[in-house]
Design an enzyme around this catalytic site. Structure first.
Site, short mmCIF file in Angstrom:
data_model
loop_
_atom_site.label_atom_id
_atom_site.label_comp_id
_atom_site.label_asym_id
_atom_site.label_seq_id
_atom_site.Cartn_x
_atom_site.Cartn_y
_atom_site.Cartn_z
CB THR A 104 34.14 -7.12 46.67
OG1 THR A 104 34.25 -6.57 47.98
CG2 THR A 104 34.55 -6.07 45.64
CE LYS A 106 35.78 -3.59 49.28
NZ LYS A 106 35.35 -4.96 49.59
CE LYS A 125 36.55 -10.94 43.97
NZ LYS A 125 35.60 -10.26 44.90
#
Length: 306
Positions: free
Chosen positions: A102, A177, A245
């Site tokens: 990701t 995502k 993150k």
């Protein structure tokens, strides 16, 4: 005659990567492995994978390179560093690179362009489903890139996931995502608050969970992570620090698009509190401890509800 499977070079053997690479080995794909911590590759090496010292060496001897690492800077180093996959342009066997980390949509687009210049087709293909999905081969895989290349590697994706879709051009997988992480962020807050409510109301949390999981409140998080909370299990299926993150990337994209998502901002601030209290490498279900504390209720031993 049985068609030879392409040789796959795998980069990243963390909570999810080891299981995913293992599925390819079991399916008969020749597999090479690189990871920064060699000991983390021992499981795959014992199953017949071959070790390589650098991503560049891996690319030189494999048709396809797949990576799933921690952070965008790791992705950039793997592909563009001095020992990276794209460093040996014109000297590599690698034709297709797939990053399943990701990461940033902008970085995915950049790697697509740099890959094209080096003769390597690049797909961004982040996944959702955590350690359970990785072990079971039931991940959701969100892909950005060229449709023809996607079709060529579809047999690999079908081994790793049960829901595989090409979402559009370069960066589209990463954008999808971000949608996934945005939805999960607020869902996790609601799940933890619901469990705290159940405890305060004097209910049997396991019985409550059985009722609500099959109704409109049902979700992957509720079915897979709430039972871990009830058992005091905060081991990572997906690290808190990685989720922070991801939410940071999503909020950066929001700023770029002039978009305000208050639920996402709240979730990140709560997860940052988990990190501040030493939970960076716990699973995302560790949010319960912060929600429990902020609610004014003292949790059970080791964060359990019982």
């Amino acid at each position: 005659m049985t068609e030879m499977k392409p040789a796959v070079g795998w980069i990243g053997t963390g909570v999810m990567g080891t299981s995913m690479a293992g599925h390819l080995l079991n399916a008969g794909y020749p597999l090479g492995v690189y990871t920064r911590t060699a000991s983390k590759a021992e499981t795959l090496l014992s199953q017949g994978a071959q070790w390589f010292d650098h991503p560049r060496d891996l690319a030189a001897q494999h048709d396809i390179v797949i990576s799933i690492v921690g952070y965008p800077e790791d992705v950039e180093e793997i592909y563009c560093g001095d020992s990276g996959v794209l460093h040996a342009a014109g000297e590599t066997r690698c034709r297709i690179a797939i990053d399943m980390t990701t990461s940033q949509p902008e970085l995915a687009r950049s790697l697509f362009e740099k890959g094209a210049a080096a003769g390597v087709a690049f797909l961004d293909a982040p996944v959702s489903g955590g350690d359970v999905g990785a072990r079971n081969g039931t991940l959701s895989i969100m892909v950005g890139g060229d449709e023809k290349v996607f079709g060529e590697v579809a047999p690999i994706f079908e081994i790793l996931g049960s829901e595989v879709r090409l979402q559009g051009g370069p960066g589209s997988g990463q954008h999808t995502k971000m949608v996934n992480q945005t939805i999960i962020a607020s869902t996790m807050i609601g799940m933890c608050e619901g469990l705290v409510y159940a405890r305060k109301a004097g209910l049997d949390p396991e019985s409550v969970l059985k009722s609500v999981s099959g109704g409109a409140a049902g979700s992957w998080s509720l079915s897979n992570l709430a039972p871990r909370i009830l058992n005091g299990d905060f081991e990572p299926g997906f690290f808190v620090e990685h989720f922070v993150k991801d939410m940071g990337i999503a909020l950066e994209e929001c700023e770029r698009m002039d978009l305000d998502l208050p639920g996402l901002s709240l979730a990140r601030s709560l997860y940052q509190e988990v990190v501040a209290t030493g939970g960076a490498q716990l699973g995302t279900q560790a949010l319960y401890s912060v929600v429990d504390r902020l609610s004014g209720i003292q949790g059970g031993q080791d964060g359990q509800l019982g």
